[in-house]
Motif scaffolding. Structure first.
Motif, PDB file in Angstrom:
ATOM      1  N   LEU B 330       1.072  -1.274   0.028  1.00 61.10           N
ATOM      2  CA  LEU B 330       0.004  -0.039  -0.014  1.00 61.10           C
ATOM      3  C   LEU B 330       0.939   1.248   0.155  1.00 61.10           C
ATOM      4  O   LEU B 330       0.605   2.272  -0.680  1.00 61.10           O
ATOM      5  CB  LEU B 330      -0.869  -0.134   1.212  1.00 61.10           C
ATOM      6  CG  LEU B 330      -2.091  -0.982   1.208  1.00 61.10           C
ATOM      7  CD1 LEU B 330      -2.882  -0.877   2.465  1.00 61.10           C
ATOM      8  CD2 LEU B 330      -3.112  -0.792   0.156  1.00 61.10           C
ATOM      9  N   GLU B 497     -13.086  -0.373   6.540  1.00 62.84           N
ATOM     10  CA  GLU B 497     -12.755   0.267   4.969  1.00 62.84           C
ATOM     11  C   GLU B 497     -12.151  -0.530   4.164  1.00 62.84           C
ATOM     12  O   GLU B 497     -10.983  -1.269   4.634  1.00 62.84           O
ATOM     13  CB  GLU B 497     -12.398   1.765   4.815  1.00 62.84           C
ATOM     14  CG  GLU B 497     -12.628   2.475   3.666  1.00 62.84           C
ATOM     15  CD  GLU B 497     -11.785   3.475   3.658  1.00 62.84           C
ATOM     16  OE1 GLU B 497     -11.700   4.202   2.577  1.00 62.84           O
ATOM     17  OE2 GLU B 497     -11.186   4.029   4.484  1.00 62.84           O
ATOM     18  N   LYS B 499      -9.565  -1.858   1.089  1.00 63.07           N
ATOM     19  CA  LYS B 499      -8.718  -1.263   0.348  1.00 63.07           C
ATOM     20  C   LYS B 499      -8.045  -2.368  -0.624  1.00 63.07           C
ATOM     21  O   LYS B 499      -8.292  -3.461  -0.413  1.00 63.07           O
ATOM     22  CB  LYS B 499      -7.376  -0.932   1.339  1.00 63.07           C
ATOM     23  CG  LYS B 499      -7.921  -0.033   2.372  1.00 63.07           C
ATOM     24  CD  LYS B 499      -7.528   1.407   1.621  1.00 63.07           C
ATOM     25  CE  LYS B 499      -7.763   2.607   2.461  1.00 63.07           C
ATOM     26  NZ  LYS B 499      -7.613   3.854   2.087  1.00 63.07           N
ATOM     27  N   LYS B 500      -7.485  -1.914  -1.723  1.00 64.58           N
ATOM     28  CA  LYS B 500      -6.949  -2.643  -2.714  1.00 64.58           C
ATOM     29  C   LYS B 500      -5.526  -2.077  -2.964  1.00 64.58           C
ATOM     30  O   LYS B 500      -5.261  -1.140  -3.039  1.00 64.58           O
ATOM     31  CB  LYS B 500      -7.719  -2.452  -3.985  1.00 64.58           C
ATOM     32  CG  LYS B 500      -8.831  -3.409  -3.992  1.00 64.58           C
ATOM     33  CD  LYS B 500      -9.364  -3.590  -5.365  1.00 64.58           C
ATOM     34  CE  LYS B 500     -10.361  -4.882  -5.460  1.00 64.58           C
ATOM     35  NZ  LYS B 500     -10.857  -5.075  -6.826  1.00 64.58           N
ATOM     36  N   THR B 505      -6.613  -7.514  -1.705  1.00 63.13           N
ATOM     37  CA  THR B 505      -7.884  -6.713  -0.958  1.00 63.13           C
ATOM     38  C   THR B 505      -7.145  -6.977   0.280  1.00 63.13           C
ATOM     39  O   THR B 505      -6.711  -7.996   0.885  1.00 63.13           O
ATOM     40  CB  THR B 505      -9.082  -7.335  -1.504  1.00 63.13           C
ATOM     41  OG1 THR B 505      -9.270  -8.645  -0.976  1.00 63.13           O
ATOM     42  CG2 THR B 505      -9.300  -7.112  -2.710  1.00 63.13           C
ATOM     43  N   GLU B 508      -9.258  -2.107   6.222  1.00 64.50           N
ATOM     44  CA  GLU B 508      -8.483  -1.080   7.193  1.00 64.50           C
ATOM     45  C   GLU B 508      -9.501  -0.867   8.268  1.00 64.50           C
ATOM     46  O   GLU B 508     -10.801  -0.564   8.153  1.00 64.50           O
ATOM     47  CB  GLU B 508      -8.310  -0.135   6.349  1.00 64.50           C
ATOM     48  CG  GLU B 508      -7.474   0.960   7.066  1.00 64.50           C
ATOM     49  CD  GLU B 508      -7.002   2.318   6.179  1.00 64.50           C
ATOM     50  OE1 GLU B 508      -6.232   2.109   5.379  1.00 64.50           O
ATOM     51  OE2 GLU B 508      -7.590   3.438   6.365  1.00 64.50           O
ATOM     52  N   ILE B 570      -4.284  -2.639   9.073  1.00 61.75           N
ATOM     53  CA  ILE B 570      -4.604  -3.224   7.918  1.00 61.75           C
ATOM     54  C   ILE B 570      -4.202  -4.580   7.935  1.00 61.75           C
ATOM     55  O   ILE B 570      -3.331  -5.131   8.331  1.00 61.75           O
ATOM     56  CB  ILE B 570      -3.458  -2.500   6.747  1.00 61.75           C
ATOM     57  CG1 ILE B 570      -3.794  -1.135   7.005  1.00 61.75           C
ATOM     58  CG2 ILE B 570      -3.869  -3.053   5.679  1.00 61.75           C
ATOM     59  CD1 ILE B 570      -2.883  -0.321   6.121  1.00 61.75           C
TER      60      ILE B 570
END
Lengths: 183, 582
Positions: B330, B497, B499-500, B505, B508, B570
């Motif tokens: 990320l 949430e 995330k990618k 994937t 978070e 994460i």
């Protein structure tokens, strides 16, 4: 490799390969019988290209070949081959004598000529080429003679000719000529 | 490396076959005939093999380069080191190859230029001129003798005898009388090669008609020279047709042989000179293809070599539990940090953690052992010494203190044990939102003064050990509750949430409170054991949280917000099976 690139490569290759070969149009022939044998007299627009003269003068031997094919012309059917014959000559400059030596490779006779014009004149008119014995032919049928002539530079591989792409017409292909054996 | 959908093993086999084929063809080229024309004949097929190898290898290498660039741009772990190694090895191969190529071309061209050396050409020309002048005299003698003979020929009477006599007197090989229709009228000859004894051509007859004579130096099939002279028989007429006399004279066999040798060498030299440039091109092309092929193989080899070098390092990184960190996907690594630095940091972190774990284990063991006898002894004292009320109160108070402190120590030992022992995780697909919601419900009952909130993100089920994540949430919520003790209208919010990053994937989870936040002195190393700002805190809560998140291949970070603290977690939505239980 994309198709566009493949086409381009093919075209370049064809241009390179065809670049070394010239083409001569015209010429004619006639046949006659003598002592039971059909002979032919050939007239050709034999011209040496500038690159061929340079090659000769450099010591390259040129080969001049006449390929004859005698065909039985048949109506409504495919023509039948009766036989084939090749007449070959080698042309080279003998640097020692300063003369162009033409050797009939079929019978081994040699002729020495002093200029390329004489060579052209000599090979533009070739007479008394024995083609076929009349005993194997049927007088009732129609026969034609198809002749293809070519000049090639001997001892120079196609690979080297391809790499000599800036030299045009090191080899010459003559237009195929055809005449009737029996008029 | 997959190219054209082929597996790496198949590509390696293909490349090995190409290398073998190319080496064999190059060896054949090396040991082929030295004659350039012979070389050229086989050269095409051998070059075709090398060219085919080159054309097959080119897209494989191109795809490898593309993949390497892609990985490098994506800042994937290992790509940077692989890229650098491949670049270094390719450069090591490229520079000497280019230098050798240009030197080889230069030397080769110089070598070929020697063929057309001006001195060699002049020497050969002089040798030819020398031979010619030696023969010119003989030709002139022949012409003179033949002209003399022709004058003496006046009719067909006794012509055979006359020709025979003249032939012998003049040392001619042959004397022939020919009419303008090229018919042989009479002939006298010695033993001659049939091919040498020929009727003149109409062209030659025409030349005689024009120039009054015709001479030629003919070469025979057995590499000898003959002088041919053709003159008109001026005093001889038959049916008013012009008659011609042809005479053949021999050339000294020694002179013939030398003349033939000089002429052959000159012709060969001339032919090589004529082909010099295309031969240069041919050699340059061959060398070029060989060098390009060698370069491609070197580049391919450097990729393979770099791959093999990097793989153990990657494996080591996996062992230190860092490689699949979402942080690396990320957020990019800093520019100066390569895989080796990451590996060192990972290794150091893993060592540090292991050291702490070891210390915790030892401490738990060493502290736990005396606790039981201390506690039992205190209880026994409490039961046995019950004299006066004043003493009893003192003893009760003292022993209660001892027992309470032993309990505190037991809790500490328990916390140590939790930190040191890593249980194998039991990953199951879990609805993280529900898990958080249940946890919040429990805490909200106990802490009604605090406002708890959950902002649910659209998340699919994620693979986690729900007990461990529950433990994480408990620890974090407890910390937040403690931090909000002095806060008016305390509020704790958790937000989830999706995330990618690349094709992976993640989930978070952000926990925010409006408490006192982290002290500046501990925020930098809050996840290390025994770091706490709480009175009586053991400093192991966040260390355990970090340990659990690491085991989930996740990442945790903390920061102070404008008001309070924010903790971001994460977690990957899917766990790599091979990495379980590491």
């Amino acid at each position: 490799m994309s198709k566009k690139l493949q086409y381009s490569a093919t075209i370049v290759l064809i241009l390179l390969l065809s670049g070394t070969q010239g083409f001569a149009k015209g010429g004619g022939g006639k046949s006659y019988v003598r002592d039971g044998v059909y002979y032919s007299d050939i007239q050709l627009p034999f011209r040496l290209e500038q690159q061929q003269i340079e090659a000769l003068d450099s010591g390259v031997t040129l080969s001049f070949q006449l390929d004859f094919s005698i065909v039985d012309v048949r109506s409504w059917r495919i023509d039948r081959d009766i036989g084939t014959l090749s007449q070959a000559y080698s042309i080279r400059l003998n640097a020692f004598t300063g003369r162009y030596s033409i050797t009939n490779l079929n019978i081994g006779t040699k002729f020495a000529l002093s200029s390329t014009q004489e060579v052209e004149s000599f090979l533009s008119e070739i007479k008394n080429i024995p083609l076929v014995d009349d005993s194997i032919l049927d007088i009732e049928r129609n026969y034609s003679v198809i002749m293809q002539a070519s000049i090639t530079a001997e001892g120079i591989s196609q690979w080297i000719k391809t790499l000599s792409f800036w030299r045009q017409n090191l080899d010459t292909e003559f237009e195929t000529i055809e005449w009737m054996l029996l008029d | 490396m997959d190219a054209f959908g082929l597996k790496a093993l198949n590509i390696r086999r293909l490349v090995s076959a190409l290398i073998f084929l190319s080496v064999v063809s190059l060896a054949a080229l090396l040991f082929s005939d030295d004659d350039p024309s012979e070389l050229n004949r086989i050269q095409v097929s051998l070059l075709a093999i090398n060219l085919a190898s080159f054309l097959v290898l080119l897209p494989i290498v191109a795809l490898s380069v593309k993949k390497l660039f892609f990985d490098y741009k994506q800042k994937k772990l290992g790509a940077k080191l692989r890229f650098r190694l491949a670049l270094a090895f390719s450069g090591l191969a490229l520079i000497p190859a280019i230098v050798i190529f240009f030197f080889a071309i230069n030397f080769m061209n110089k070598g070929i230029s020697v063929w057309s050396d001006a001195d060699v050409e002049k020497g050969l020309s002089d040798a030819l001129m020398l031979g010619r002048s030696a023969l010119d005299e003989r030709i002139q003698d022949g012409l003179f003798a033949t002209s003399n003979i022709s004058i003496q020929l006046k009719g067909m009477e006794n012509i055979a005898q006359t020709l025979e006599k003249q032939r012998k007197e003049n040392n001619a090989l042959q004397l022939s009388l020919i009419d303008s229709d090229l018919r042989l009228l009479a002939n006298s000859s010695s033993q001659l090669d049939r091919s040498s004894s020929r009727i003149p051509t109409s062209f030659e007859i025409n030349q005689v008609a024009l120039k009054q004579s015709w001479t030629s130096l003919d070469s025979t099939a057995d590499d000898q020279y003959l002088i041919r002279v053709l003159v008109p028989a001026v005093n001889f007429s038959l049916n008013e047709k012009p008659i011609y006399l042809q005479a053949l004279y021999s050339v000294d066999p020694k002179l013939s042989m030398m003349a033939y040798s000089v002429e052959e060498t000159y012709a060969r030299y001339g032919m090589l000179s004529f082909m010099k440039t295309p031969i240069q091109y041919s050699y340059a092309l061959t060398l070029g293809i060989v060098v390009l092929l060698a370069l491609l193989l070197a580049i391919y080899g450097s990729f393979e070599f770099a791959d093999r070098l990097v793989k153990p390092i990657e494996a080591l990184e996996k062992q230190t539990d860092k490689k699949s960190s979402p942080e690396k996907k990320l957020s990019s690594t800093s520019d100066g940090e390569d895989e080796i630095s990451i590996l060192v940091n990972s290794f150091m972190a893993a060592q540090k953690e292991a050291a702490w774990s070891d210390v915790a284990k030892r401490m738990a063991h060493e502290i736990n052992n005396p606790l039981t006898p201390i506690q039992l002894s205190a209880e026994r004292i409490q039961k046995r010494f019950s004299a006066s009320a004043e003493e009893k109160e003192f003893i009760d108070s003292s022993t209660r203190t001892i027992i309470n402190q032993v309990d505190v120590l037991r809790d500490l030992v328990s916390a140590f044990s939790n930190f040191a022992e890593r249980e194998k995780l039991n990953f199951k697909k879990t609805d993280i939102n529900n898990l958080i919601d249940e946890t919040i419900q429990l805490f909200s009952i106990q802490h009604k003064n605090i406002s708890f909130g959950l902002n649910r993100g659209g998340l699919d089920l994620i693979e986690v050990d729900s007990n461990k994540i529950q433990q994480v949430l408990n620890n974090l919520l407890l910390n937040s509750i403690d931090a909000c003790q002095d806060t008016k209208n305390p509020k704790i919010t958790i937000e989830t949430e999706p995330k990618k990053a690349d094709s992976a994937t993640f989930c978070e989870v952000t926990l925010s409170d409006n408490g006192q936040g982290f002290g500046e002195d501990i925020i930098g190393n809050a996840f290390e054991p025994y770091q706490t700002s709480k009175k009586g805190g053991k400093g192991l809560g966040l260390a355990i949280v970090k340990s659990i998140i690491d085991e989930h291949k996740g990442e945790i970070s903390i920061e102070n917000s404008n008001r309070g603290a924010s903790i971001k977690i994460i977690l990957p939505t899917k766990q790599n099976k091979s990495k379980e239980g590491i």
